[in-house]
Design a protein around this motif. Structure first.
Motif, PDB file in Angstrom:
ATOM      1  N   ARG A 233       0.934  -1.238  -0.131  1.00  0.00           N
ATOM      2  CA  ARG A 233      -0.123   0.046   0.126  1.00  0.00           C
ATOM      3  C   ARG A 233       0.901   1.308   0.101  1.00  0.00           C
ATOM      4  NH1 ARG A 233      -2.715  -2.836   4.125  1.00  0.00           N
ATOM      5  NH2 ARG A 233      -4.346  -3.970   3.464  1.00  0.00           N
ATOM      6  N   SER A 234       1.915   1.082   0.709  1.00  0.00           N
ATOM      7  CA  SER A 234       2.954   2.507   0.709  1.00  0.00           C
ATOM      8  C   SER A 234       3.663   2.600  -0.626  1.00  0.00           C
ATOM      9  CB  SER A 234       3.804   2.278   1.864  1.00  0.00           C
ATOM     10  OG  SER A 234       3.450   1.880   3.268  1.00  0.00           O
ATOM     11  N   ALA A 235       3.868   1.592  -1.079  1.00  0.00           N
ATOM     12  CA  ALA A 235       4.606   1.681  -2.325  1.00  0.00           C
ATOM     13  C   ALA A 235       3.611   2.306  -3.527  1.00  0.00           C
ATOM     14  CB  ALA A 235       4.929   0.222  -2.922  1.00  0.00           C
ATOM     15  N   LEU A 236       2.399   1.699  -3.593  1.00  0.00           N
ATOM     16  CA  LEU A 236       1.395   2.280  -4.634  1.00  0.00           C
ATOM     17  C   LEU A 236       0.975   3.911  -4.179  1.00  0.00           C
ATOM     18  CD1 LEU A 236      -0.955  -0.821  -4.437  1.00  0.00           C
ATOM     19  CD2 LEU A 236       0.115   0.086  -6.358  1.00  0.00           C
ATOM     20  N   GLU A 237       1.077   4.290  -2.986  1.00  0.00           N
ATOM     21  CA  GLU A 237       1.005   5.697  -2.595  1.00  0.00           C
ATOM     22  C   GLU A 237       2.238   6.441  -3.231  1.00  0.00           C
ATOM     23  OE1 GLU A 237       0.189   8.456   1.276  1.00  0.00           O
ATOM     24  OE2 GLU A 237       0.007   6.197   1.346  1.00  0.00           O
ATOM     25  N   VAL A 238       3.327   6.098  -2.792  1.00  0.00           N
ATOM     26  CA  VAL A 238       4.758   6.788  -2.998  1.00  0.00           C
ATOM     27  C   VAL A 238       5.027   6.716  -4.503  1.00  0.00           C
ATOM     28  CG1 VAL A 238       7.216   6.629  -2.890  1.00  0.00           C
ATOM     29  CG2 VAL A 238       6.014   6.269  -1.004  1.00  0.00           C
ATOM     30  N   TYR A 239       4.530   5.569  -5.295  1.00  0.00           N
ATOM     31  CA  TYR A 239       4.756   5.352  -6.709  1.00  0.00           C
ATOM     32  C   TYR A 239       3.308   5.282  -7.529  1.00  0.00           C
ATOM     33  CZ  TYR A 239       9.522   4.206  -5.139  1.00  0.00           C
ATOM     34  OH  TYR A 239      10.444   4.196  -4.442  1.00  0.00           O
ATOM     35  N   PRO A 240       2.823   6.534  -7.869  1.00  0.00           N
ATOM     36  CA  PRO A 240       1.525   6.529  -8.585  1.00  0.00           C
ATOM     37  C   PRO A 240       1.634   5.888  -9.754  1.00  0.00           C
ATOM     38  CG  PRO A 240       2.158   8.611  -7.563  1.00  0.00           C
ATOM     39  CD  PRO A 240       3.235   7.843  -7.641  1.00  0.00           C
ATOM     40  N   ASP A 241       2.718   5.644 -10.607  1.00  0.00           N
ATOM     41  CA  ASP A 241       2.934   4.956 -11.886  1.00  0.00           C
ATOM     42  C   ASP A 241       3.864   3.725 -11.675  1.00  0.00           C
ATOM     43  OD1 ASP A 241       5.221   6.351 -10.812  1.00  0.00           O
ATOM     44  OD2 ASP A 241       6.043   6.799 -12.837  1.00  0.00           O
ATOM     45  N   LEU A 242       3.474   2.859 -10.540  1.00  0.00           N
ATOM     46  CA  LEU A 242       4.042   1.703 -10.310  1.00  0.00           C
ATOM     47  C   LEU A 242       3.741   0.755 -11.354  1.00  0.00           C
ATOM     48  CD1 LEU A 242       5.761  -0.044  -7.962  1.00  0.00           C
ATOM     49  CD2 LEU A 242       3.395  -0.591  -7.305  1.00  0.00           C
ATOM     50  N   ALA A 243       5.090   0.270 -11.876  1.00  0.00           N
ATOM     51  CA  ALA A 243       4.767  -0.841 -13.168  1.00  0.00           C
ATOM     52  C   ALA A 243       5.001  -2.010 -12.676  1.00  0.00           C
ATOM     53  CB  ALA A 243       5.868  -0.317 -14.033  1.00  0.00           C
ATOM     54  N   GLY A 244       5.811  -2.332 -11.912  1.00  0.00           N
ATOM     55  CA  GLY A 244       5.798  -3.673 -11.707  1.00  0.00           C
ATOM     56  C   GLY A 244       6.071  -3.998 -10.058  1.00  0.00           C
ATOM     57  N   LEU A 245       5.758  -5.259  -9.515  1.00  0.00           N
ATOM     58  CA  LEU A 245       5.953  -5.858  -8.235  1.00  0.00           C
ATOM     59  C   LEU A 245       6.566  -7.444  -8.422  1.00  0.00           C
ATOM     60  CD1 LEU A 245       5.705  -6.079  -5.205  1.00  0.00           C
ATOM     61  CD2 LEU A 245       3.328  -6.732  -5.601  1.00  0.00           C
ATOM     62  N   TYR A 246       7.883  -7.509  -7.595  1.00  0.00           N
ATOM     63  CA  TYR A 246       8.127  -9.001  -7.462  1.00  0.00           C
ATOM     64  C   TYR A 246       8.013  -9.166  -5.993  1.00  0.00           C
ATOM     65  CZ  TYR A 246      11.681 -12.686  -7.373  1.00  0.00           C
ATOM     66  OH  TYR A 246      12.209 -13.790  -7.154  1.00  0.00           O
ATOM     67  N   ASN A 247       7.353 -10.463  -5.696  1.00  0.00           N
ATOM     68  CA  ASN A 247       7.367 -10.751  -4.186  1.00  0.00           C
ATOM     69  C   ASN A 247       8.318 -12.017  -4.151  1.00  0.00           C
ATOM     70  OD1 ASN A 247       6.873 -11.319  -1.445  1.00  0.00           O
ATOM     71  ND2 ASN A 247       5.112 -12.462  -2.142  1.00  0.00           N
ATOM     72  N   ALA A 248       9.487 -11.856  -3.493  1.00  0.00           N
ATOM     73  CA  ALA A 248      10.698 -13.077  -3.455  1.00  0.00           C
ATOM     74  C   ALA A 248      10.186 -14.115  -2.744  1.00  0.00           C
ATOM     75  CB  ALA A 248      11.825 -12.617  -3.276  1.00  0.00           C
ATOM     76  N   GLY A 249       9.291 -13.967  -1.849  1.00  0.00           N
ATOM     77  CA  GLY A 249       8.901 -15.045  -0.739  1.00  0.00           C
ATOM     78  C   GLY A 249       7.281 -15.339  -0.572  1.00  0.00           C
ATOM     79  N   GLY A 250       6.678 -15.157   0.661  1.00  0.00           N
ATOM     80  CA  GLY A 250       5.520 -15.606   0.958  1.00  0.00           C
ATOM     81  C   GLY A 250       4.520 -14.411   1.174  1.00  0.00           C
ATOM     82  N   ALA A 251       3.371 -14.584   1.523  1.00  0.00           N
ATOM     83  CA  ALA A 251       2.308 -13.586   1.837  1.00  0.00           C
ATOM     84  C   ALA A 251       1.711 -13.093   0.328  1.00  0.00           C
ATOM     85  CB  ALA A 251       2.838 -12.323   2.486  1.00  0.00           C
TER      86      ALA A 251
END
Length: 333
Positions: A233-251
């Motif tokens: 949620r914080s990343a989406l707020e900081v980066y309105p133009d977020l292009a990609g997400l990589y989750n290297a683990g769980g959750a």
């Protein structure tokens, strides 16, 4: 190099040369745990003769894992259970779980002498205490195999995927397939070496192949759903133009829900690990784009094969190459 002799075996096994002579010549009168030590030392030194059987009773292989609440470790545990059912009845595979954040507790479990063990398979994080415990039992002749992640860099064989390659693959998909360009973020659990390796590969790809998208933010989610969701949620707020997400683990389940509810969630190209009910649905719905599955069933099979080979129950040497991870998209379901 000269061939190993009784004195060499005795030194590695921590016994006297008379004990080595009695064991190797089948004279009896030696406690079973000392027989195991002598035979294990002789195998490690490649002693050039047929060795006697170390066991007449049950062979107990201990598998120690963490996080039984996660789908990945449940898959891994069930894989060990299914494979164990196909083995000789004299081979017992004992599975148990421990608290991943209790390094001293894990070390005590590794060092435990409550029950005799022919082999030890570990899927636990690393720490100085855990590594020291692994090195101690291995030096005593106990074969150790690390699954998924390494608890010690110095001893024991590792069964798992090439995690640097997995991270690079995630970066390749995001940089080539994301519908927009912009910042890219990643989340991992830093106590695991394999997560650090994935992030290292992920970061290296963006460094090696600079483009309009760049990796600029890393969050430590600890594989905890609430913390990981808050980070996203914080990343989406900081980066309105977020292009990609990589989750290297769980959750993954928590991250999927954040993206599903966020107005820009489906604009983020999401790559994560392990095919579960949650990630399968997310792929079908278009919330998730690529899953890198590390095939825990293959890892369990290889780990048991390695232990069985080390204790002399099979002459077939297992493949030493990394387990191949599986790339899954919506169209592959």
């Amino acid at each position: 190099m000269s061939k190993p002799n009784y004195r060499d075996i005795a030194r590695h096994a921590g016994v006297g040369t008379a004990t080595v002579e009695r064991v190797l010549n089948g004279r009896g009168g030696v406690r079973p745990e000392l027989v195991e030590k002598v035979i294990s030392a002789a195998r490690r030194l490649d002693y050039p003769r047929k060795l006697p059987e170390t066991h007449r009773g049950l062979l107990r292989i201990e598998v120690l894992m963490v996080r039984p609440e996660t789908s990945f470790y449940r898959r891994l545990s069930h894989a060990f259970e299914r494979i164990a059912a196909t083995l000789d009845p004299l081979v017992v595979v004992h599975r148990s779980f421990t608290d991943e954040m209790n390094a001293e507790g894990i070390a005590r479990r590794i060092l435990s002498t409550d029950l005799s063990r022919a082999g030890l398979i570990l899927a636990v994080p690393s720490s100085p205490a855990i590594s020291a415990a692994v090195e101690k039992v291995n030096a005593q002749g106990l074969p150790v195999v690390h699954v998924v992640t390494r608890a010690s860099e110095r001893v024991g064989e590792f069964v798992g995927i090439d995690n640097v390659a997995a991270g690079r693959t995630a970066a390749l998909y995001i940089s080539r397939m994301a519908p927009r360009t912009g910042p890219v973020v990643a989340i991992c659990h830093p106590i695991y070496q394999v997560h650090r390796d994935r992030i290292r590969g992920f970061s290296a790809y963006f460094r090696d192949y600079p483009s309009a998208s760049s990796f600029g933010w890393l969050g430590f989610g600890g594989d905890e759903e609430r913390l990981s969701a808050d980070l996203l949620r914080s990343a989406l707020e900081v980066y309105p133009d977020l292009a990609g997400l990589y989750n290297a683990g769980g959750a993954n389940a928590a991250l999927i829900e954040v993206l599903r509810r966020h107005p820009r969630g489906r604009e983020v190209f999401f790559v994560g690990h392990e095919l579960t009910d949650y990630t399968r649905t997310a792929l079908q719905d278009g919330v998730m784009d690529v899953v890198l599955d590390q095939a825990p069933e293959a890892q369990a099979r290889r780990a048991l094969d390695l232990v069985l080979n080390r204790i002399g129950l099979t002459d077939i040497k297992p493949d030493q190459a990394p387990i191949r991870f599986i790339t899954i998209t919506k169209e592959a379901l």
